[in-house]
Design a protein around this motif. Sequence first.
Motif, PDB file in Angstrom:
ATOM      1  N   GLU A   6       0.725  -1.315   0.630  1.00  0.00           N
ATOM      2  CA  GLU A   6      -0.115   0.147  -0.148  1.00  0.00           C
ATOM      3  C   GLU A   6       1.043   0.987  -0.311  1.00  0.00           C
ATOM      4  O   GLU A   6       0.729   2.297  -0.538  1.00  0.00           O
ATOM      5  CB  GLU A   6      -0.763   0.140   0.965  1.00  0.00           C
ATOM      6  N   LEU A   7       2.146   1.557   0.378  1.00  0.00           N
ATOM      7  CA  LEU A   7       3.051   2.453   0.400  1.00  0.00           C
ATOM      8  C   LEU A   7       2.998   2.368  -0.263  1.00  0.00           C
ATOM      9  O   LEU A   7       3.364   3.928  -1.273  1.00  0.00           O
ATOM     10  CB  LEU A   7       4.069   2.358   1.952  1.00  0.00           C
ATOM     11  N   PHE A   8       3.844   1.958  -0.987  1.00  0.00           N
ATOM     12  CA  PHE A   8       4.310   2.096  -3.220  1.00  0.00           C
ATOM     13  C   PHE A   8       3.061   2.333  -3.768  1.00  0.00           C
ATOM     14  O   PHE A   8       3.916   3.231  -4.621  1.00  0.00           O
ATOM     15  CB  PHE A   8       4.847   0.944  -3.155  1.00  0.00           C
ATOM     16  N   ARG A   9       2.135   1.524  -3.507  1.00  0.00           N
ATOM     17  CA  ARG A   9       0.697   2.224  -4.366  1.00  0.00           C
ATOM     18  C   ARG A   9       0.623   4.055  -4.283  1.00  0.00           C
ATOM     19  O   ARG A   9       0.636   4.235  -4.949  1.00  0.00           O
ATOM     20  CB  ARG A   9      -0.040   1.068  -3.797  1.00  0.00           C
ATOM     21  N   GLN A  10       1.155   4.058  -2.619  1.00  0.00           N
ATOM     22  CA  GLN A  10       0.657   5.727  -2.463  1.00  0.00           C
ATOM     23  C   GLN A  10       1.996   6.773  -3.156  1.00  0.00           C
ATOM     24  O   GLN A  10       1.430   8.117  -3.709  1.00  0.00           O
ATOM     25  CB  GLN A  10       0.403   6.018  -1.359  1.00  0.00           C
ATOM     26  N   ILE A  11       3.057   6.062  -3.244  1.00  0.00           N
ATOM     27  CA  ILE A  11       4.307   6.421  -3.560  1.00  0.00           C
ATOM     28  C   ILE A  11       4.176   6.773  -5.194  1.00  0.00           C
ATOM     29  O   ILE A  11       4.994   7.348  -6.066  1.00  0.00           O
ATOM     30  CB  ILE A  11       5.470   6.112  -2.735  1.00  0.00           C
ATOM     31  N   GLY A  12       3.882   5.841  -6.012  1.00  0.00           N
ATOM     32  CA  GLY A  12       3.214   5.247  -7.269  1.00  0.00           C
ATOM     33  C   GLY A  12       4.998   4.656  -7.974  1.00  0.00           C
ATOM     34  O   GLY A  12       4.922   4.718  -8.762  1.00  0.00           O
ATOM     35  N   THR A  13       5.175   3.625  -7.150  1.00  0.00           N
ATOM     36  CA  THR A  13       6.567   3.215  -7.139  1.00  0.00           C
ATOM     37  C   THR A  13       6.846   2.102  -6.928  1.00  0.00           C
ATOM     38  O   THR A  13       6.255   1.715  -5.938  1.00  0.00           O
ATOM     39  CB  THR A  13       8.201   3.878  -7.444  1.00  0.00           C
ATOM     40  N   PHE A  14       7.373   0.800  -7.700  1.00  0.00           N
ATOM     41  CA  PHE A  14       7.321  -0.781  -6.591  1.00  0.00           C
ATOM     42  C   PHE A  14       9.348  -0.694  -6.339  1.00  0.00           C
ATOM     43  O   PHE A  14       9.538  -0.506  -7.634  1.00  0.00           O
ATOM     44  CB  PHE A  14       6.591  -1.186  -7.127  1.00  0.00           C
TER      45      PHE A  14
END
Length: 70
Positions: A6-14
């Motif tokens: 969820e954190l990476f979805r929010q910041i827009g990168t994986f």
Amino acid sequence: MKPLEELFRQIGTFPKYGIAYNILGLEEVRFLDNNMNETVIREVPRSLARGIYIFSYQDGELVSIGGRPK
């Protein structure tokens, strides 16, 4: 791993690879992108259980590759 996803979805990168610490006052997420550039986030999601998480992004999902959550 869901809180980190969820954190990476929010910041827009994986990340290609990463490690998250949530132990003894150390709260941070470090990860390498596909260009091997390091990013450090000095906090972790509140719902992340105590522990150390080592992960990578494979086939469209965040996968644990080590560590030991408490």
